[in-house]
Design a protein around this motif. Structure first.
Motif, PDB file in Angstrom:
ATOM      1  N   ASN A  53     -94.128  -5.414  76.373  1.00 59.94           N
ATOM      2  CA  ASN A  53     -94.391  -4.787  77.673  1.00 59.94           C
ATOM      3  C   ASN A  53     -93.304  -3.785  78.058  1.00 59.94           C
ATOM      4  O   ASN A  53     -93.023  -3.569  79.241  1.00 59.94           O
ATOM      5  CB  ASN A  53     -94.515  -5.838  78.788  1.00 59.94           C
ATOM      6  CG  ASN A  53     -95.974  -6.132  79.110  1.00 59.94           C
ATOM      7  OD1 ASN A  53     -96.846  -5.305  78.880  1.00 59.94           O
ATOM      8  ND2 ASN A  53     -96.239  -7.307  79.641  1.00 59.94           N
ATOM      9  N   ARG A 212     -95.136 -20.057  85.281  1.00 59.78           N
ATOM     10  CA  ARG A 212     -93.964 -19.232  84.999  1.00 59.78           C
ATOM     11  C   ARG A 212     -92.731 -20.124  85.036  1.00 59.78           C
ATOM     12  O   ARG A 212     -92.549 -20.900  85.983  1.00 59.78           O
ATOM     13  CB  ARG A 212     -93.827 -18.136  86.041  1.00 59.78           C
ATOM     14  CG  ARG A 212     -92.523 -17.352  85.968  1.00 59.78           C
ATOM     15  CD  ARG A 212     -92.377 -16.421  87.162  1.00 59.78           C
ATOM     16  NE  ARG A 212     -90.997 -16.044  87.377  1.00 59.78           N
ATOM     17  CZ  ARG A 212     -90.506 -15.634  88.529  1.00 59.78           C
ATOM     18  NH1 ARG A 212     -91.306 -15.533  89.589  1.00 59.78           N
ATOM     19  NH2 ARG A 212     -89.247 -15.316  88.643  1.00 59.78           N
ATOM     20  N   TRP A 288     -95.668 -14.704  89.943  1.00 62.74           N
ATOM     21  CA  TRP A 288     -94.787 -13.564  89.699  1.00 62.74           C
ATOM     22  C   TRP A 288     -94.372 -12.868  90.989  1.00 62.74           C
ATOM     23  O   TRP A 288     -93.628 -11.884  90.955  1.00 62.74           O
ATOM     24  CB  TRP A 288     -95.442 -12.575  88.741  1.00 62.74           C
ATOM     25  CG  TRP A 288     -95.468 -13.135  87.354  1.00 62.74           C
ATOM     26  CD1 TRP A 288     -96.547 -13.637  86.694  1.00 62.74           C
ATOM     27  CD2 TRP A 288     -94.341 -13.316  86.481  1.00 62.74           C
ATOM     28  NE1 TRP A 288     -96.178 -14.117  85.463  1.00 62.74           N
ATOM     29  CE2 TRP A 288     -94.823 -13.930  85.291  1.00 62.74           C
ATOM     30  CE3 TRP A 288     -92.973 -13.034  86.583  1.00 62.74           C
ATOM     31  CZ2 TRP A 288     -93.999 -14.263  84.233  1.00 62.74           C
ATOM     32  CZ3 TRP A 288     -92.146 -13.361  85.510  1.00 62.74           C
ATOM     33  CH2 TRP A 288     -92.654 -13.961  84.351  1.00 62.74           C
ATOM     34  N   THR A 440     -92.394 -13.847  78.653  1.00 60.49           N
ATOM     35  CA  THR A 440     -92.071 -12.433  78.537  1.00 60.49           C
ATOM     36  C   THR A 440     -91.160 -12.251  77.324  1.00 60.49           C
ATOM     37  O   THR A 440     -90.596 -13.226  76.802  1.00 60.49           O
ATOM     38  CB  THR A 440     -91.337 -11.926  79.780  1.00 60.49           C
ATOM     39  OG1 THR A 440     -90.069 -12.593  79.856  1.00 60.49           O
ATOM     40  CG2 THR A 440     -92.140 -12.179  81.051  1.00 60.49           C
ATOM     41  N   ARG A 441     -91.021 -11.037  76.872  1.00 57.37           N
ATOM     42  CA  ARG A 441     -90.131 -10.785  75.727  1.00 57.37           C
ATOM     43  C   ARG A 441     -88.684 -11.221  76.010  1.00 57.37           C
ATOM     44  O   ARG A 441     -88.089 -11.961  75.219  1.00 57.37           O
ATOM     45  CB  ARG A 441     -90.195  -9.312  75.321  1.00 57.37           C
ATOM     46  CG  ARG A 441     -89.160  -8.857  74.303  1.00 57.37           C
ATOM     47  CD  ARG A 441     -89.187  -9.623  73.002  1.00 57.37           C
ATOM     48  NE  ARG A 441     -90.472  -9.613  72.351  1.00 57.37           N
ATOM     49  CZ  ARG A 441     -90.746 -10.298  71.229  1.00 57.37           C
ATOM     50  NH1 ARG A 441     -89.816 -11.035  70.646  1.00 57.37           N
ATOM     51  NH2 ARG A 441     -91.950 -10.254  70.703  1.00 57.37           N
ATOM     52  N   ASN A 845     -84.043  -7.966  74.292  1.00 57.32           N
ATOM     53  CA  ASN A 845     -85.278  -7.200  74.194  1.00 57.32           C
ATOM     54  C   ASN A 845     -85.261  -6.457  72.865  1.00 57.32           C
ATOM     55  O   ASN A 845     -84.243  -6.441  72.157  1.00 57.32           O
ATOM     56  CB  ASN A 845     -85.398  -6.212  75.365  1.00 57.32           C
ATOM     57  CG  ASN A 845     -84.194  -5.299  75.437  1.00 57.32           C
ATOM     58  OD1 ASN A 845     -83.934  -4.553  74.490  1.00 57.32           O
ATOM     59  ND2 ASN A 845     -83.430  -5.346  76.521  1.00 57.32           N
TER      60      ASN A 845
END
Ligand code: FES
Ligand code: FES
Length: 923
Positions: A53, A212, A288, A440-441, A845
């Protein structure tokens, strides 16, 4: 269209109209939403993958008006009125289908998570260049990362697709009984190239809530929680916030029965940045919507323990004196005395950092409660371990938890540990609604396990004739905050640290110490790549002192059948390293001579060729690690392999089918594969330690033979009879007679099958005694790799120009897949050598953490040596981890021939190379 994904789309928004794969579509979304989200969640086109993303991985590459773009970076409003093409749009397009076929035939898709992005980038290229060069392919696809393939087969596939179909297209349909050894296209390959394959994030039940994880921002801190109920009350769509107090069973987990030290959710104390603290459960928008400061967590940070070699550090875990997790030890002969008496000795110190797996698919999945059972769909390498651990955490019987592995978008060891499983499981159990989660990454990189950082010192000696006499080895490993697979690393390293050589005296010590860093766990090689840097440098140095060629020095010392290893194990078969070296010798001589000639002509760029050798035990160290497989027929004549071994891209689904089909005597094309579902398959152990081909492959062979024996008994036929399965009808041809088996008349079992063969294999090993003596593995794989490199003396850059790799794999069940493993391992080894370094909080990342791209990879020649392993299926043994281990030593050896500078620390970034050049007085 996937109803569940469609359901998850944001409601309301603005209507955006565009053409998708030739069809007019309208989505109602916020125009600023990512195009990738609109495709996946509003339109149910999950063929477009998301790895970061952030524009770094290219997995989301689609075409907009024919140009490749990252769908995660394009706002949906920008495609209004435009033409969007995704991987699903290649179906029915002759050019697209030719490209897909070429990817299948050339083994260009391993895990397949990057494949849609690769295909779209290639489609764009082929529209504007009918016959691209390899360089043009590399440039055009250069924005898409692949962690599995090493890129070579992708380039070959794109070039092949650009050509007219040729006679040398790899065969994909071998005859009955000949599947083993054939370049058979992956059984699950079609789904990967069409975008139909479902990974962890690609599906979820209708109405699933989102989860999350809230993670620690500090490496070491205590904390208290405030009023979480108030947060839930004032946040629309937020259902609940889970804390450790909500966990009904074990509040901690770990891969060893006696070490459960990692909290599912932290209780008042965190030991690494990224540790799970809370789980927010609710709508996607709700979970989120909260910033970290919206949550009532009062942190009290403390100074973190970061140096795993320093004395007197605070304890990371109570009761672990000196922060020691585990030690390993091997003592054979009298190494110190033998070193003192040696004609020549050498000493080296090496250091390596944490390394990130960087699988392109972040952790993802969902859980759903079904009455008194829990189903978890998740990306994993170890479904049975997941089942047992998740059940323990939820306080359930393990039979009440079913793990259904999704397609796995890369693992390399990093998906052996639990991630989201217990959290979505707990949330689904408590809310009685399905719950999904996608890391998430940055979250994936902050929270998942790493390759152990290491510091090694080692000394070796040889006699005047060039025979190795002794090795003394000390290796310290940073195991991070929790145990994970640290004890396995501590055990493996002393066994392997003398390398694939006959060393009569070995003293080897290893220790894993805790720090406030992410847990270090399993990563392709379990500590052996770190120790190989040391033993290969010692071999090079001793060879130089003797005035011997590095390859010939190794050839004189390699383990052969009849030799004893450092643990006193006498090798009885399948030790083909000498053959590997013989195969490489002509190329080696050419490259060494070419480098010398080049260096005579050019002052600022230097070339060299280096060599690395590897051995690696297939399977768990000195412990039982059985695998059970079954092959069954139902009344309709459907043939199913129930394969508990998870395919993480390496191709185990395919080779298990090849092996079982040959053992059974039916065409592999008839074989349907059910993978890893704990309700349907037996435990085949985890996909790690290069064990699946050797161990599960043998189980698959036994299962095939068992089913064949049952069929022959039913037909009263002899051993040589031929089975025929036509239109669901099974018959047996024995000599001139044909006997039909009436499958419909046989009783069905619980899976609906009427005949089922099963096989179990547990390779023979023995425990190591107090001196580390014993037989830790039933077999070892061997390999040698050579690298030609070019060093820019001014810039300090190292470019790997060519590599050649000779691997003794026992038997190449599927040569295309074996080559793919070698290519991919070399890519990861090159990354380890030259660019990869995980720094908590800094390289979380795929922009700051560099992995090899198309442009970094050299052309690789693979030489497959087949010295059969009598215990293995058709002689086969493992290759997955072997392929990485020799690469960095070979590259560093090349730098040494080029410059005379001995690199001892990875990654060899330009500043470090320049420092080594200065120290060697080259610049
Ligand atoms: S997901 Fe778009 S570039 Fe990685
Ligand atoms: S096949 Fe490319 S990332 Fe796995």
């Amino acid at each position: 269209m996937d109803a569940a994904l469609k359901h998850s789309a944001a409601e309301g928004g603005q209507e955006i109209r565009f053409t998708l794969n030739g069809q007019a579509v309208t989505v109602s979304v916020d125009p600023l939403d990512r195009l990738s989200d609109a495709l996946r969640y509003a339109l149910g086109r999950s063929g477009t993958k998301v790895g970061c993303n952030a524009g770094d991985c290219g997995a989301c590459t689609v075409l907009v008006d024919g140009e490749q773009i990252c769908a995660c970076l394009m706002a949906c409003g920008q495609v209004e009125g435009r033409q969007v093409t995704t991987v699903e749009g290649l179906i029915g397009d002759p050019d697209g289908e030719r490209l897909q076929r070429a990817f299948l035939d050339h083994g260009a898709a391993q895990c397949g998570i990057c494949t849609p992005g690769m295909l779209m980038a290639a489609t764009s290229l082929l529209k504007r260049a009918a016959a691209p060069t390899k360089q043009e392919v590399q440039d055009a696809l250069g924005g898409v990362l692949c962690r599995c393939t090493g890129y070579q087969k992708i380039v070959e596939a794109v070039c092949a697709a650009a050509e007219a179909p040729s006679a040398d297209t790899p065969p994909t349909d071998p005859d009955v009984g000949c599947a083993v050894g054939a370049r058979f296209a992956k059984t699950d390959g079609l789904a990967k190239v069409t975008g139909a394959e479902l990974y962890g994030a690609d599906t979820a039940p209708e109405g699933a809530l989102w989860l999350r994880v809230v993670r620690a921002p500090h490496a070491r801190a205590s904390f208290t929680l405030g009023d979480l109920d108030a947060v839930v009350a004032k946040t629309p769509g937020l259902e609940r916030i889970l804390t450790a107090a909500d966990i009904p069973g074990s509040k901690a987990f770990g891969v060893y029965p006696h070490i459960k030290d990692q909290p599912v959710l932290a209780e008042g104390l965190v030991r690494y940045r990224g540790e799970a603290v809370l789980a927010l459960v609710g709508s996607r928008a709700a979970v989120w919507s909260l910033a970290e400061e919206d949550l009532p967590i009062a942190w009290d940070p403390e100074e973190a323990v970061t140096d795993f070699c320093a004395e007197g550090q605070p304890l990371v875990q109570e009761g672990r004196a000196d922060n020691v997790l585990a030690r390993g030890f091997v003592n054979k002969g009298a190494a110190e005395a033998a070193l003192a008496a040696s004609a020549l000795t050498s000493e080296i110190s090496t250091a390596t950092p944490f390394i990130e797996h960087a699988y392109i698919e972040p952790e993802a999945g969902y859980a759903e409660r079904k009455g008194d059972t829990l189903e978890v769909w998740v990306t994993t390498q170890a479904p049975y371990m997941d089942r047992d651990e998740t059940a323990a955490i939820l306080g359930l019987d393990k039979e009440k938890v079913r793990i259904i592995p999704s397609a796995c978008g890369g693992g390399f060891g990093g998906k052996l540990d639990l991630s989201l499983h217990p959290l979505v499981g707990l949330a689904a159990w408590l809310t009685e609604r399905p719950v999904r989660c996608e890391y998430t990454r940055p979250e994936s990189m902050a929270s998942s396990t790493k390759r152990h950082a290491s510091r090694v010192t080692a000394r070796a000696g040889c006699d005047a004739d060039g025979k190795l006499t002794a090795l003394v080895f000390d290796g310290d490993f940073d195991t991070g905050a929790y145990a994970s697979w640290g004890p396995t690393v501590a055990d493996r390293v002393p066994v392997h640290c003398s390398g694939p050589y006959k060393v009569p005296n070995v003293l080897a010590r290893s220790v894993g110490r805790f720090t406030n860093a992410p847990p270090a766990g399993a990563f392709r090689g379990f500590g052996v790549p770190q120790s190989a840097l040391a033993h290969e440098a010692l071999l090079d140095d001793l060879a130089e002192q003797l005035g011997m060629d590095p390859l010939e020095f190794r050839y004189a010392n390699v383990l052969r059948v009849g030799d004893a290893t450092a643990t006193g194990q006498v090798l009885t078969a399948s030790a083909g390293l000498a053959d590997c070296l013989e195969a490489l010798r002509p190329t080696w001589k050419d490259w060494r001579a070419a480098a010398e000639a080049f260096n005579g002509a050019d002052g600022r760029r230097r070339r060299g060729a280096g060599i690395g050798c590897v051995w690696y035990g297939c399977g768990n160290t000195s412990m039982s690690n059985p695998s059970t497989m079954s092959v069954a027929l139902n009344r309709e004549g459907r043939l199913t392999l129930y394969n508990g071994a998870v395919d993480i891209g390496q191709g185990s689904n395919t080779i298990m089918a090849q092996i079982a089909a040959d053992a059974l005597g039916l065409p592999v094309q008839e074989m349907r594969v059910v993978m890893g579902d704990t309700a349907l398959t037996a435990d085949a152990g985890k996909t790690s330690a290069s064990r699946q081909t050797f161990i599960s492959g043998k189980a698959a062979e036994l299962a095939g033979r068992d089913l064949r024996a049952q069929i022959l008994r039913l037909a009263n036929a002899g051993e040589d009879a031929r089975l025929v399965l036509t239109d669901g009808k099974l018959s047996v041809r024995d000599g001139g007679e044909v006997r039909r088996i009436d499958l419909a008349a046989l009783p069905e079992d619980a899976r609906g099958d009427v005949l089922c063969g099963s096989g179990t294999f547990d390779p023979p090993t023995s425990p190591l005694d107090e001196n580390g003596q014993g037989d830790p593995y039933a077999t070892y794989g061997f390999a040698a790799q050579i690298a030609e490199v070019e060093v820019d003396l001014d810039l300090g850059t190292v470019k790997v120009l060519r590599m050649a790799a000779a691997h003794d794999v026992g038997r190449a069940v599927n040569p295309t897949l074996v080559e793919g493993q070698i290519h991919g391992g070399i890519a990861q080894g090159l990354g380890l050598a030259l660019m990869e370094e995980y720094l908590p909080g800094r390289t979380e990342n795929l922009h700051d953490y560099l992995i090899p791209t198309f442009g970094d990879m050299p052309e690789i020649e693979c030489i497959l040596v087949e010295d059969p392993e009598p215990l293995g299926p058709y002689g086969a043994k493992g290759v997955g981890e072997h392929s990485l281990i020799a690469t960095a030593p070979a590259i560093f050896g090349g730098v040494y021939q080029a410059t005379g500078a001995r690199l001892t620390r990875t990654p060899a970034t330009p500043d470090r190379v320049r420092a080594a050049l200065r120290e060697a007085q080259v610049v």
